[in-house]
Design a protein around this motif. Sequence first.
Motif, PDB file in Angstrom:
ATOM      1  N   HIS A  90     -10.648  -4.609  -2.083  1.00  0.00           N
ATOM      2  CA  HIS A  90      -9.360  -5.199  -1.682  1.00  0.00           C
ATOM      3  C   HIS A  90      -8.248  -4.210  -1.993  1.00  0.00           C
ATOM      4  CE1 HIS A  90      -6.604  -8.858  -1.157  1.00  0.00           C
ATOM      5  NE2 HIS A  90      -5.791  -7.836  -1.433  1.00  0.00           N
ATOM      6  N   HIS A  92      -4.637  -2.055  -0.038  1.00  0.00           N
ATOM      7  CA  HIS A  92      -3.731  -1.954   1.112  1.00  0.00           C
ATOM      8  C   HIS A  92      -3.487  -0.466   1.302  1.00  0.00           C
ATOM      9  CE1 HIS A  92      -2.977  -6.323   0.917  1.00  0.00           C
ATOM     10  NE2 HIS A  92      -3.165  -6.138  -0.366  1.00  0.00           N
ATOM     11  N   LYS A 306      -7.363 -11.180   7.851  1.00  0.00           N
ATOM     12  CA  LYS A 306      -6.786 -11.570   6.553  1.00  0.00           C
ATOM     13  C   LYS A 306      -5.749 -12.665   6.762  1.00  0.00           C
ATOM     14  CE  LYS A 306      -5.290 -11.010   2.179  1.00  0.00           C
ATOM     15  NZ  LYS A 306      -4.341  -9.956   1.813  1.00  0.00           N
ATOM     16  N   HIS A 394      -8.891 -12.912  -4.158  1.00  0.00           N
ATOM     17  CA  HIS A 394      -8.326 -13.101  -5.506  1.00  0.00           C
ATOM     18  C   HIS A 394      -9.041 -14.207  -6.277  1.00  0.00           C
ATOM     19  CE1 HIS A 394      -5.476 -10.248  -4.084  1.00  0.00           C
ATOM     20  NE2 HIS A 394      -4.837 -11.091  -3.296  1.00  0.00           N
ATOM     21  N   ASP A 457      -6.437  -4.352  -5.345  1.00  0.00           N
ATOM     22  CA  ASP A 457      -5.188  -4.845  -4.774  1.00  0.00           C
ATOM     23  C   ASP A 457      -4.069  -3.799  -4.835  1.00  0.00           C
ATOM     24  OD1 ASP A 457      -3.734  -6.646  -3.328  1.00  0.00           O
ATOM     25  OD2 ASP A 457      -3.247  -7.964  -5.003  1.00  0.00           O
TER      26      ASP A 457
HETATM   27 ZN   LIG Z   1      -3.682  -7.828  -1.516  1.00  0.00          ZN
END
Ligand SMILES: [Zn+2]
Length: 560
Positions: A90, A92, A306, A394, A457
């Motif tokens: 996970h 970005h 997502k 999460h 994340d």
């Molecule tokens: Zn995220």
Amino acid sequence: MPLFIKVLFASLFLFSCGEATDEAKTRAKIFLNGTIYTGDDANPVVEAVVVEGNRIVFVGAEQEALKTAPDGAVVDLGGAYMYPGFTDAHTHLRAVGNREQTLNLEGTSSLAELVEKIKTRIESASPGEVITGRGWIETHWPEGRFPTAADLDAISPANPVILIRADGHAAVVNTSMMNAAGLTATTEVPFGGDVVLDEAGNPNGILIDAAMSLVAEIAFSDPSQQEIINMYQVGGAVYNAYGWTGVHSMSVPLADVQLIEGLARDGHLTLRVYNSLNGGNPEVLGFFSNRIQTPQNGLITTRAIKLYIDGSLGSRGAILLEPYSDDETTGLQQMKKELVMPILIEALKAGIQINTHAIGDGGNRLLLDWYEEAFAAVPADQRAIAEPRWRDEHAQILNLADIPRFAELGVIPSMQPSHAIGDLHFAPERLGLERLSGAYAWRLLIDAGAIIAGGTDAPVERGDPRVEFYAAVARKDLSGFSGQGWHPELAVSREEALKMFTIWPAYAAFMEDDLGTIEAGKLADFTVFSGDIMTIPEAEILEVEVVMTVVDGKIIYRRD
Ligand SMILES: [Zn+2]
């Protein structure tokens, strides 16, 4: 796979391929002189690995490896420790690259320091230039509060400023920004957002979740294609140097897919990327109707969407079943069920994986309820893939009653251990001690039969595999601290932590036949560290260095 079958497999290569094999042999690489953890329970530690092209052809003893590829090039591990390629399940990626290019506020230790950093940045700004920063988090600050417009107005009366919190779920803007965007006390607040007001009833500069869209036109000018390409390239290089061989890239704009594929094709992105497309774009389903049958394009795979069900715990946007312990709110729902259900149904029929962000115990329960309802509406024989492997991104705060539902429904919790060691400084205030028993509950999920896809994340967190591995096994912050009620028993073993970043992400991306362990026949993705993270003392995990990163059979990063 047992050793003798591996040797047999390698022998078949050796004796059955004639001339082509001789040519392949000159390109073969023999990794040896280190400790090689395979992740294969039947054969956990070996001396040598032989790679031909982008595939592993032999795993076992050094003597046998040298016989398997007599003309192979030896890659001397120099006593280092090799693991299956680490995958961040996970991240970005574009934002990781962007973080390198904007004002990086990560590590700011006080509100005063934040103001000082912005002041310095303003000095070199042109008149009216928008100042964008990212990465602050107030939970450690002596001031103990969010920054507000008032903090920024004195140092930046004329340049619009937006500073995004590390979690991306809140921002502070100055008055110049509010004026430019026309944000006033009477502005209508969008669904899923909050504009925080001061005592006089005027916006104080803090924007939560969807309310950030109110300044988007001024704050976030659309980057050019070249700027986007640069972000991915920079993000990829940063990740290779951290030792990552793969990422699951979240909330990817549809238009970026071509750019990423182009970069990979030209050899400028040396990372295995599994794209999860931003589900807010209604054209996303249409994209998959053409592509779902052939998702693989070299290093890049695109087969997920997502979605967001709630916000974050830090900014009190996560949906809780009972109100926050330090506020009356129960969080902010980000999606309406009547809009989501048709997407879920269509995705099941088309074989699209769904990745939904859920943080609070209420958000996670909603997610499981909605997934369950969709699964019932489209039985296995009407789906493109019987086992959809949908994910809960999460899965942070869970009601204990919901924990067994993950394995029962086949839903994969996708979790970021570093969140637990960052949040331990404020989560007890937000949640109270009782709710912590189901928070960051890796141990309970695994014991209940779930697998966990481990991620970072980033840029919410640093994006460092050593920090994640440490957090998963230590469940303490980077200084070794863990507060009252932080449930040390919910940590995982080293073997489980390794799975969280290797074979389990592979499974969560439908790639376990090709990735996730070091076995003959699989793709050659390896992470090499200077230390043995399976045995060294916890604190030392943070100090190992990345020696080498191997993706698709190529050494794409090497320590000097
Ligand atoms: Zn995220």
